[in-house]
Design a protein around this motif. Structure first.
Motif, short mmCIF file in Angstrom:
data_model
loop_
_atom_site.label_atom_id
_atom_site.label_comp_id
_atom_site.label_asym_id
_atom_site.label_seq_id
_atom_site.Cartn_x
_atom_site.Cartn_y
_atom_site.Cartn_z
N ARG A 179 4.26 9.66 0.26
CA ARG A 179 4.61 10.89 -0.99
C ARG A 179 5.98 10.88 -0.06
N LEU A 180 7.24 11.20 -1.54
CA LEU A 180 8.53 11.51 -0.75
C LEU A 180 8.43 12.72 -0.51
N GLN A 197 14.39 5.60 -0.28
CA GLN A 197 15.87 5.16 1.09
C GLN A 197 15.32 6.40 2.01
N ALA A 198 15.04 7.44 1.61
CA ALA A 198 14.83 8.32 3.26
C ALA A 198 13.59 8.39 3.53
N TYR A 199 12.77 8.01 2.05
CA TYR A 199 11.40 7.58 3.49
C TYR A 199 11.20 6.74 3.54
N THR A 258 5.22 9.22 -5.42
CA THR A 258 4.45 8.30 -4.75
C THR A 258 5.94 7.17 -4.69
N PRO A 259 6.06 6.36 -4.96
CA PRO A 259 7.43 5.27 -4.88
C PRO A 259 6.50 4.67 -6.75
N LYS A 260 5.00 4.62 -6.56
CA LYS A 260 4.82 3.85 -7.83
C LYS A 260 5.33 5.25 -8.68
N ALA A 261 4.93 6.28 -8.98
CA ALA A 261 4.76 7.46 -9.54
C ALA A 261 7.04 7.38 -9.93
N THR A 262 8.32 7.19 -9.23
CA THR A 262 8.74 6.94 -9.01
C THR A 262 9.29 6.52 -9.86
N GLU A 292 1.42 -1.05 -0.19
CA GLU A 292 0.44 0.17 -0.19
C GLU A 292 0.92 0.75 -0.06
N GLU A 293 1.61 0.76 0.64
CA GLU A 293 2.52 2.24 0.37
C GLU A 293 3.16 2.37 -1.19
#
Length: 324
Positions: free
Chosen positions: A36-37, A151-153, A42-46, A30-31
Protein backbone atom coordinates in the motif's frame (compact mmCIF):
# COMPACT_ATOMS: atom_id res chain seq x y z
CA UNK A 1 6.51 30.42 -22.52
CA UNK A 2 8.12 28.67 -25.50
CA UNK A 3 6.75 25.39 -26.78
CA UNK A 4 9.01 22.45 -25.86
CA UNK A 5 10.57 20.68 -28.81
CA UNK A 6 8.97 17.48 -30.05
CA UNK A 7 12.19 15.39 -29.74
CA UNK A 8 12.49 16.51 -26.11
CA UNK A 9 8.89 15.55 -25.37
CA UNK A 10 9.26 12.17 -27.03
CA UNK A 11 12.44 11.43 -25.11
CA UNK A 12 10.87 12.38 -21.78
CA UNK A 13 7.70 10.40 -22.49
CA UNK A 14 9.83 7.32 -23.12
CA UNK A 15 12.28 7.81 -20.25
CA UNK A 16 9.63 8.67 -17.66
CA UNK A 17 7.79 5.45 -18.47
CA UNK A 18 10.99 3.40 -18.40
CA UNK A 19 11.77 4.87 -14.98
CA UNK A 20 8.32 3.83 -13.77
CA UNK A 21 8.78 0.25 -15.00
CA UNK A 22 12.32 0.10 -13.56
CA UNK A 23 10.99 1.26 -10.19
CA UNK A 24 8.23 -1.35 -10.20
CA UNK A 25 10.91 -3.98 -10.90
CA UNK A 26 12.45 -3.17 -7.51
CA UNK A 27 9.42 -4.78 -5.86
CA UNK A 28 8.73 -8.44 -5.24
CA UNK A 29 5.84 -9.88 -7.31
CA UNK A 30 3.60 -10.15 -4.27
CA UNK A 31 4.27 -6.50 -3.38
CA UNK A 32 2.82 -5.38 -6.70
CA UNK A 33 -0.48 -6.81 -5.49
CA UNK A 34 -0.38 -6.21 -1.74
CA UNK A 35 1.80 -3.20 -0.92
CA UNK A 36 0.00 0.00 0.00
CA UNK A 37 1.44 3.30 -1.12
CA UNK A 38 0.93 6.56 0.76
CA UNK A 39 -2.34 7.19 -1.12
CA UNK A 40 -3.67 3.72 -0.30
CA UNK A 41 -3.30 2.30 -3.80
CA UNK A 42 -1.33 -0.79 -4.73
CA UNK A 43 1.58 -0.51 -7.18
CA UNK A 44 -0.50 -2.52 -9.64
CA UNK A 45 -3.40 -0.08 -9.41
CA UNK A 46 -0.94 2.79 -9.84
CA UNK A 47 0.36 1.38 -13.12
CA UNK A 48 -3.24 0.84 -14.28
CA UNK A 49 -3.97 4.48 -13.38
CA UNK A 50 -1.05 5.71 -15.51
CA UNK A 51 -2.21 3.47 -18.37
CA UNK A 52 -5.79 4.72 -18.15
CA UNK A 53 -4.83 8.38 -18.38
CA UNK A 54 -2.26 7.75 -21.11
CA UNK A 55 -4.98 6.19 -23.24
CA UNK A 56 -7.63 8.74 -22.26
CA UNK A 57 -5.46 11.77 -23.00
CA UNK A 58 -4.31 10.27 -26.30
CA UNK A 59 -7.94 9.92 -27.41
CA UNK A 60 -8.64 13.43 -26.14
CA UNK A 61 -5.80 14.94 -28.18
CA UNK A 62 -6.76 12.95 -31.27
CA UNK A 63 -10.33 14.28 -30.99
CA UNK A 64 -9.12 17.85 -30.55
CA UNK A 65 -6.76 17.55 -33.51
CA UNK A 66 -9.62 16.25 -35.68
CA UNK A 67 -11.97 19.02 -34.47
CA UNK A 68 -14.37 16.46 -32.97
CA UNK A 69 -14.41 18.01 -29.48
CA UNK A 70 -14.56 21.65 -30.52
CA UNK A 71 -18.30 21.79 -29.89
CA UNK A 72 -18.80 19.03 -27.33
CA UNK A 73 -15.87 19.89 -25.06
CA UNK A 74 -14.10 17.50 -22.71
CA UNK A 75 -16.09 14.44 -21.63
CA UNK A 76 -14.68 13.14 -18.32
CA UNK A 77 -14.83 9.44 -17.29
CA UNK A 78 -17.77 8.20 -15.24
CA UNK A 79 -15.58 6.62 -12.53
CA UNK A 80 -13.16 8.59 -10.37
CA UNK A 81 -9.55 7.57 -9.78
CA UNK A 82 -10.19 5.82 -6.47
CA UNK A 83 -13.04 3.77 -7.92
CA UNK A 84 -10.83 2.59 -10.77
CA UNK A 85 -7.95 1.87 -8.39
CA UNK A 86 -10.19 -0.37 -6.28
CA UNK A 87 -11.31 -2.26 -9.37
CA UNK A 88 -7.81 -2.45 -10.90
CA UNK A 89 -6.41 -3.95 -7.71
CA UNK A 90 -8.40 -7.09 -8.57
CA UNK A 91 -7.27 -7.38 -12.20
CA UNK A 92 -4.36 -9.56 -13.39
CA UNK A 93 -0.92 -7.91 -13.33
CA UNK A 94 0.03 -9.23 -16.78
CA UNK A 95 -3.05 -7.67 -18.37
CA UNK A 96 -2.42 -4.30 -16.70
CA UNK A 97 1.24 -4.31 -17.69
CA UNK A 98 0.36 -5.06 -21.33
CA UNK A 99 -2.25 -2.30 -21.33
CA UNK A 100 0.24 0.16 -19.84
CA UNK A 101 2.89 -0.67 -22.44
CA UNK A 102 0.35 -0.26 -25.25
CA UNK A 103 -1.08 2.96 -23.84
CA UNK A 104 2.32 4.65 -23.50
CA UNK A 105 3.35 3.46 -26.95
CA UNK A 106 0.13 4.88 -28.36
CA UNK A 107 0.77 8.21 -26.63
CA UNK A 108 4.30 8.36 -28.00
CA UNK A 109 3.20 7.42 -31.53
CA UNK A 110 0.53 10.13 -31.46
CA UNK A 111 3.05 12.73 -30.29
CA UNK A 112 5.54 11.61 -32.93
CA UNK A 113 2.91 12.14 -35.64
CA UNK A 114 2.55 15.84 -34.83
CA UNK A 115 4.18 18.54 -36.88
CA UNK A 116 5.83 21.45 -35.02
CA UNK A 117 2.96 23.65 -36.20
CA UNK A 118 0.31 21.22 -34.91
CA UNK A 119 2.09 20.99 -31.57
CA UNK A 120 2.32 24.76 -31.16
CA UNK A 121 -1.24 25.87 -31.89
CA UNK A 122 -4.23 25.64 -29.49
CA UNK A 123 -7.35 23.59 -30.24
CA UNK A 124 -10.92 24.53 -29.24
CA UNK A 125 -12.43 22.10 -26.75
CA UNK A 126 -15.85 23.46 -25.90
CA UNK A 127 -15.33 26.67 -23.92
CA UNK A 128 -11.63 26.01 -23.41
CA UNK A 129 -8.51 25.74 -25.53
CA UNK A 130 -6.38 22.59 -25.47
CA UNK A 131 -2.59 23.02 -25.59
CA UNK A 132 -1.10 19.73 -26.81
CA UNK A 133 2.44 20.53 -25.69
CA UNK A 134 1.22 21.47 -22.21
CA UNK A 135 -0.81 18.26 -21.94
CA UNK A 136 2.09 16.08 -23.10
CA UNK A 137 4.32 17.83 -20.55
CA UNK A 138 1.69 17.14 -17.89
CA UNK A 139 1.65 13.43 -18.79
CA UNK A 140 5.40 13.27 -18.27
CA UNK A 141 4.99 14.93 -14.86
CA UNK A 142 2.05 12.64 -14.05
CA UNK A 143 4.17 9.56 -14.68
CA UNK A 144 7.07 10.87 -12.63
CA UNK A 145 4.85 11.76 -9.68
CA UNK A 146 3.50 8.21 -9.48
CA UNK A 147 7.00 6.81 -9.94
CA UNK A 148 8.12 8.84 -6.92
CA UNK A 149 5.24 7.40 -4.87
CA UNK A 150 6.41 3.87 -5.65
CA UNK A 151 10.03 4.83 -5.01
CA UNK A 152 9.08 6.20 -1.61
CA UNK A 153 7.58 2.83 -0.68
CA UNK A 154 10.46 0.83 -2.20
CA UNK A 155 12.98 2.68 -0.01
CA UNK A 156 10.92 2.97 3.16
CA UNK A 157 11.49 1.59 6.65
CA UNK A 158 7.88 0.39 6.51
CA UNK A 159 8.98 -1.98 3.79
CA UNK A 160 12.45 -2.95 4.98
CA UNK A 161 12.69 -2.31 8.71
CA UNK A 162 16.02 -1.08 10.07
CA UNK A 163 17.71 -4.48 10.06
CA UNK A 164 16.53 -5.28 6.57
CA UNK A 165 17.66 -1.95 5.15
CA UNK A 166 21.07 -2.19 6.83
CA UNK A 167 21.52 -5.69 5.42
CA UNK A 168 20.58 -4.42 1.96
CA UNK A 169 23.11 -1.58 2.12
CA UNK A 170 25.86 -3.94 3.27
CA UNK A 171 24.97 -6.66 0.77
CA UNK A 172 25.44 -4.41 -2.25
CA UNK A 173 28.97 -3.58 -1.12
CA UNK A 174 29.72 -7.28 -0.65
CA UNK A 175 28.38 -8.09 -4.12
CA UNK A 176 30.72 -5.48 -5.62
CA UNK A 177 33.77 -6.98 -3.92
CA UNK A 178 32.72 -10.53 -4.73
CA UNK A 179 32.46 -9.56 -8.41
CA UNK A 180 36.24 -9.02 -8.60
CA UNK A 181 37.19 -11.97 -6.40
CA UNK A 182 39.86 -14.27 -7.84
CA UNK A 183 40.79 -11.88 -10.67
CA UNK A 184 44.35 -10.76 -11.30
CA UNK A 185 45.43 -7.13 -11.54
CA UNK A 186 46.07 -7.28 -15.28
CA UNK A 187 42.49 -8.40 -15.98
CA UNK A 188 41.08 -5.78 -13.61
CA UNK A 189 43.03 -2.95 -15.23
CA UNK A 190 43.01 -3.82 -18.95
CA UNK A 191 39.80 -5.69 -19.87
CA UNK A 192 36.83 -3.45 -20.86
CA UNK A 193 33.73 -4.41 -18.85
CA UNK A 194 31.50 -1.32 -19.03
CA UNK A 195 31.94 0.44 -22.36
CA UNK A 196 35.63 1.30 -22.42
CA UNK A 197 35.96 1.12 -18.63
CA UNK A 198 37.98 -1.64 -16.98
CA UNK A 199 36.96 -3.18 -13.66
CA UNK A 200 39.45 -0.83 -12.03
CA UNK A 201 37.70 2.12 -13.69
CA UNK A 202 34.33 0.87 -12.46
CA UNK A 203 35.63 0.74 -8.89
CA UNK A 204 37.06 4.26 -9.23
CA UNK A 205 33.74 5.52 -10.59
CA UNK A 206 31.77 3.94 -7.73
CA UNK A 207 34.20 5.36 -5.16
CA UNK A 208 33.88 8.87 -6.62
CA UNK A 209 30.11 8.80 -6.13
CA UNK A 210 30.39 7.17 -2.71
CA UNK A 211 32.50 10.17 -1.73
CA UNK A 212 29.77 12.44 -3.10
CA UNK A 213 27.26 10.50 -1.03
CA UNK A 214 29.28 10.97 2.13
CA UNK A 215 29.37 14.74 1.54
CA UNK A 216 25.57 14.76 1.31
CA UNK A 217 25.02 12.47 4.29
CA UNK A 218 27.29 14.50 6.59
CA UNK A 219 25.43 17.73 5.80
CA UNK A 220 21.88 16.38 5.72
CA UNK A 221 19.36 17.92 5.27
CA UNK A 222 20.94 21.32 4.48
CA UNK A 223 23.57 20.49 1.85
CA UNK A 224 26.01 23.17 0.73
CA UNK A 225 26.01 22.93 -3.05
CA UNK A 226 29.47 24.50 -3.28
CA UNK A 227 30.87 21.49 -1.44
CA UNK A 228 29.39 19.29 -4.19
CA UNK A 229 30.83 21.32 -7.06
CA UNK A 230 33.57 18.76 -7.92
CA UNK A 231 30.82 16.25 -8.76
CA UNK A 232 28.34 18.62 -10.38
CA UNK A 233 30.47 20.87 -12.57
CA UNK A 234 29.75 20.17 -16.24
CA UNK A 235 26.79 20.05 -18.56
CA UNK A 236 26.64 16.31 -19.21
CA UNK A 237 26.97 13.36 -16.85
CA UNK A 238 29.41 11.60 -19.21
CA UNK A 239 31.78 14.58 -19.01
CA UNK A 240 31.44 14.67 -15.22
CA UNK A 241 32.18 10.96 -14.93
CA UNK A 242 35.19 11.27 -17.21
CA UNK A 243 36.59 14.07 -15.08
CA UNK A 244 36.00 12.17 -11.84
CA UNK A 245 37.69 9.10 -13.30
CA UNK A 246 40.69 11.16 -14.37
CA UNK A 247 41.03 12.43 -10.81
CA UNK A 248 41.40 8.82 -9.62
CA UNK A 249 44.03 7.96 -12.25
CA UNK A 250 46.94 7.89 -9.79
CA UNK A 251 45.22 5.57 -7.30
CA UNK A 252 46.10 1.89 -7.22
CA UNK A 253 43.60 -0.94 -6.89
CA UNK A 254 44.49 -1.20 -3.21
CA UNK A 255 43.86 2.53 -2.77
CA UNK A 256 40.46 2.23 -4.42
CA UNK A 257 39.44 -0.80 -2.38
CA UNK A 258 40.57 0.88 0.84
CA UNK A 259 38.55 3.95 -0.13
CA UNK A 260 35.44 1.91 -0.83
CA UNK A 261 35.79 0.04 2.47
CA UNK A 262 36.16 3.34 4.33
CA UNK A 263 33.05 4.80 2.70
CA UNK A 264 31.06 1.68 3.52
CA UNK A 265 32.23 1.64 7.14
CA UNK A 266 31.37 5.31 7.60
CA UNK A 267 27.97 4.93 5.96
CA UNK A 268 26.95 1.94 8.08
CA UNK A 269 28.18 3.64 11.26
CA UNK A 270 26.10 6.70 10.36
CA UNK A 271 23.06 4.51 9.64
CA UNK A 272 23.39 2.75 13.01
CA UNK A 273 23.46 6.07 14.87
CA UNK A 274 20.73 7.83 12.89
CA UNK A 275 17.18 7.95 14.22
CA UNK A 276 14.24 6.76 12.17
CA UNK A 277 13.11 10.38 12.03
CA UNK A 278 16.40 11.50 10.50
CA UNK A 279 16.44 8.65 7.99
CA UNK A 280 12.92 9.49 6.84
CA UNK A 281 13.49 13.27 6.80
CA UNK A 282 13.38 15.10 3.47
CA UNK A 283 16.29 16.98 1.93
CA UNK A 284 18.11 17.92 -1.25
CA UNK A 285 20.29 15.25 -2.88
CA UNK A 286 22.30 17.98 -4.57
CA UNK A 287 21.52 17.16 -8.20
CA UNK A 288 18.11 18.81 -8.26
CA UNK A 289 16.12 15.96 -6.75
CA UNK A 290 14.67 15.88 -3.25
CA UNK A 291 13.69 12.92 -1.13
CA UNK A 292 14.36 11.10 2.11
CA UNK A 293 17.83 10.39 3.47
CA UNK A 294 16.95 6.70 3.42
CA UNK A 295 16.08 7.03 -0.27
CA UNK A 296 19.45 8.61 -0.93
CA UNK A 297 21.29 5.77 0.82
CA UNK A 298 19.18 3.30 -1.14
CA UNK A 299 20.13 5.00 -4.42
CA UNK A 300 23.83 4.78 -3.54
CA UNK A 301 23.44 1.07 -2.86
CA UNK A 302 21.56 0.64 -6.14
CA UNK A 303 24.43 2.36 -7.94
CA UNK A 304 26.84 -0.14 -6.41
CA UNK A 305 24.53 -2.99 -7.41
CA UNK A 306 24.27 -1.83 -11.03
CA UNK A 307 28.03 -1.75 -11.45
CA UNK A 308 28.48 -5.02 -9.60
CA UNK A 309 26.09 -6.37 -12.23
CA UNK A 310 28.38 -5.07 -14.99
CA UNK A 311 31.31 -6.96 -13.47
CA UNK A 312 29.35 -10.18 -12.98
CA UNK A 313 28.10 -9.96 -16.57
CA UNK A 314 31.68 -9.60 -17.81
CA UNK A 315 32.56 -12.76 -15.91
CA UNK A 316 29.53 -14.60 -17.30
CA UNK A 317 30.51 -13.53 -20.83
CA UNK A 318 34.02 -14.85 -20.35
CA UNK A 319 35.74 -11.44 -20.48
CA UNK A 320 36.92 -11.66 -16.88
CA UNK A 321 38.32 -15.07 -16.01
CA UNK A 322 39.44 -15.94 -12.44
CA UNK A 323 42.90 -17.30 -11.87
CA UNK A 324 43.13 -21.09 -12.11
Amino acid sequence: MSTPSLPSLLDKLQRSYEDLIHTLALLEPEELESARLANGWTPKATLAHVAFWDAFQTRRMQAALAGESAATGLQLPDEDNDQRAERDAQRPWTKIQAEADAARQGLIEFAASLTPEALARPYPEGERQLDLAALLTHMIKHTREHTWEIQAYARSLDRWGREGMRAFLDRQFTHLLDAIGGLDEESLTTVPVCGVWSARDVLAHVLAWEEYGWQVVQQWPQVDRESLAPWLEGEHIDAINARLLAQKEGQSLIDLLDGLATMQRRTLAFFDQASDQLLESQGDYGWGQEGSLLGFLFDLAQHRAEHAGDLWQARADGHLVPRA
